[in-house]
Design a protein around this motif. Structure first.
Motif, short mmCIF file in Angstrom:
data_model
loop_
_atom_site.label_atom_id
_atom_site.label_comp_id
_atom_site.label_asym_id
_atom_site.label_seq_id
_atom_site.Cartn_x
_atom_site.Cartn_y
_atom_site.Cartn_z
N LEU A 1 20.11 -43.39 28.82
CA LEU A 1 20.81 -44.62 28.48
C LEU A 1 22.32 -44.45 28.52
O LEU A 1 22.85 -43.40 28.16
CB LEU A 1 20.40 -45.06 27.07
CG LEU A 1 18.94 -45.45 26.93
CD1 LEU A 1 18.55 -45.56 25.48
CD2 LEU A 1 18.68 -46.76 27.66
N PRO A 2 23.03 -45.50 28.93
CA PRO A 2 24.49 -45.47 28.83
C PRO A 2 24.87 -45.56 27.35
O PRO A 2 24.07 -46.01 26.52
CB PRO A 2 24.93 -46.72 29.59
CG PRO A 2 23.75 -47.64 29.54
CD PRO A 2 22.53 -46.76 29.47
N VAL A 3 26.08 -45.14 27.01
CA VAL A 3 26.55 -45.27 25.64
C VAL A 3 27.87 -46.02 25.62
O VAL A 3 28.68 -45.91 26.53
CB VAL A 3 26.70 -43.90 24.91
CG1 VAL A 3 25.37 -43.24 24.71
CG2 VAL A 3 27.66 -43.00 25.61
N LEU B 1 27.90 -43.44 31.54
CA LEU B 1 26.53 -43.34 31.99
C LEU B 1 26.20 -41.91 32.35
O LEU B 1 27.03 -41.20 32.92
CB LEU B 1 26.25 -44.28 33.18
CG LEU B 1 27.04 -44.09 34.44
CD1 LEU B 1 26.10 -43.84 35.60
CD2 LEU B 1 27.85 -45.33 34.72
N PRO B 2 25.01 -41.45 31.96
CA PRO B 2 24.61 -40.07 32.25
C PRO B 2 24.01 -39.96 33.64
O PRO B 2 23.43 -40.90 34.16
CB PRO B 2 23.55 -39.79 31.19
CG PRO B 2 22.91 -41.13 30.96
CD PRO B 2 24.02 -42.14 31.13
N GLU C 1 21.05 -29.39 30.70
CA GLU C 1 22.34 -28.72 30.83
C GLU C 1 23.25 -29.31 31.89
O GLU C 1 24.45 -29.27 31.77
CB GLU C 1 22.15 -27.23 31.14
CG GLU C 1 21.79 -26.40 29.95
CD GLU C 1 21.73 -24.92 30.28
OE1 GLU C 1 21.93 -24.53 31.46
OE2 GLU C 1 21.49 -24.14 29.36
N GLY C 2 22.68 -29.88 32.94
CA GLY C 2 23.49 -30.38 34.05
C GLY C 2 23.94 -31.81 33.92
O GLY C 2 24.55 -32.36 34.85
N CYS C 3 23.70 -32.45 32.77
CA CYS C 3 24.03 -33.86 32.60
C CYS C 3 25.55 -34.08 32.59
O CYS C 3 26.26 -33.54 31.76
CB CYS C 3 23.43 -34.41 31.31
SG CYS C 3 23.80 -36.15 31.05
N MET C 4 26.01 -34.88 33.54
CA MET C 4 27.41 -35.32 33.58
C MET C 4 27.46 -36.74 33.01
O MET C 4 26.50 -37.49 33.12
CB MET C 4 27.92 -35.40 35.02
CG MET C 4 28.03 -34.11 35.74
SD MET C 4 28.73 -34.48 37.38
CE MET C 4 28.19 -33.02 38.25
N TRP C 5 28.61 -37.09 32.47
CA TRP C 5 28.83 -38.44 31.97
C TRP C 5 30.00 -39.04 32.73
O TRP C 5 31.07 -38.40 32.83
CB TRP C 5 29.12 -38.41 30.47
CG TRP C 5 27.93 -38.03 29.66
CD1 TRP C 5 27.49 -36.77 29.36
CD2 TRP C 5 27.00 -38.92 29.05
NE1 TRP C 5 26.36 -36.84 28.61
CE2 TRP C 5 26.03 -38.14 28.40
CE3 TRP C 5 26.90 -40.31 29.00
CZ2 TRP C 5 24.98 -38.70 27.68
CZ3 TRP C 5 25.85 -40.86 28.29
CH2 TRP C 5 24.91 -40.06 27.64
N LEU C 6 29.82 -40.24 33.26
CA LEU C 6 30.85 -40.90 34.05
C LEU C 6 31.21 -42.24 33.42
O LEU C 6 30.33 -42.99 32.98
CB LEU C 6 30.35 -41.13 35.48
CG LEU C 6 29.86 -39.87 36.18
CD1 LEU C 6 29.08 -40.22 37.43
CD2 LEU C 6 31.03 -38.98 36.52
#
Length: 182
Positions: free
Chosen positions: A75-77, A88-89, A96-101
Motif C-alpha cells: 500500500l502507498p502511505v 509508493l513501495p 529488503e529490496g523495497c524502495m519507496w518513491l
C-alpha cells in the motif's frame, strides 16, 4: 554523506534500502536537486519516524490506506495530509529490496529489461527497480487512486440515498422522532 536525522518532505524523491560497510541496514535518500545521502535506518523505519514526528505512525498510515483502497498489501502511505506526500513501495515493505518513491516526483517509467523498470524522476534522476513494468504500473495506479480519493470533496455524507424522496421529522407531543404515533 551521512545524516543522523531526516524528515521526509516535499523534496524527497526516493528512499532506497542499502547496507553500510558493516552490513547494517540504512536508507539512501534522493532529494530533488541534491546529492544522495544515507541515514542509518531501514526505509520503513525512516517512514515511521517521519510519521511519528507528525503525530501518526507507519501502521496507522497503512491501516488508513487499506481502509480507503480496500486492499491490504503493498500500500502507498500518506506522509502529510495538509500538503499530501504519497510514497509508493516497489514491493512488500517487509522485503529488503523495497524502495519507496514519491508519487509527485515520478515523471515516467519504462521497462529496462524483463523484471526491472527504469523510473524517471524530477530533475533528471532515474532509478532502476527490480519490479516488472506491469507491477510498477499497478502500484502507480493504486497511488494515483489513493491521492484522488484524498483530494476529492467528501460529499458522501450529503448525498441522498433515495433520490426524489423527502423525509420530514417533526417532534411534538405524543409523536416519536420517526414521525409515527405512539
Amino acid at each position: 554523506m551521512h545524516k543522523d536525522f531526516y524528515r521526509i518532505g516535499p523534496q524527497t524523491m526516493a528512499i532506497m534500502p542499502d547496507f553500510d560497510k558493516y552490513g547494517h541496514p540504512e536508507s539512501i535518500i534522493l532529494e530533488q536537486g541534491k546529492e544522495a545521502f544515507s541515514i542509518k535506518l531501514k526505509p520503513r523505519h525512516l517512514i515511521d519516524r517521519t510519521l511519528r514526528s507528525y503525530a501518526s505512525s507507519y501502521m496507522g498510515a497503512v491501516q488508513g490506506a487499506a481502509y480507503i483502497l480496500k486492499k491490504n498489501h503493498t500500500l502507498p502511505v500518506l506522509i502529510k495530509a495538509e500538503k499530501p506526500i504519497i510514497l509508493l513501495p516497489t514491493e512488500s515493505s517487509t522485503r529488503e529490496g523495497c524502495m519507496w518513491l514519491s508519487l509527485d516526483h515520478i515523471i515516467d517509467f519504462n521497462e529496462e529489461e524483463k523484471g526491472s523498470t527504469r523510473i524517471s524522476l524530477t530533475g533528471g534522476a532515474s532509478i532502476v527497480a527490480g519490479i516488472s513494468l506491469h507491477s510498477f504500473y499497478h502500484q502507480f495506479q493504486k497511488a494515483l487512486f489513493f491521492r484522488h480519493h484524498l483530494e476529492r470533496p467528501d460529499d458522501r455524507m450529503t448525498q441522498a440515498f433515495e433520490p426524489g424522496v423527502t423525509y420530514h421529522f417533526i417532534k411534538g407531543e405524543g409523536i416519536r422522532k420517526t414521525g409515527k404515533k405512539e
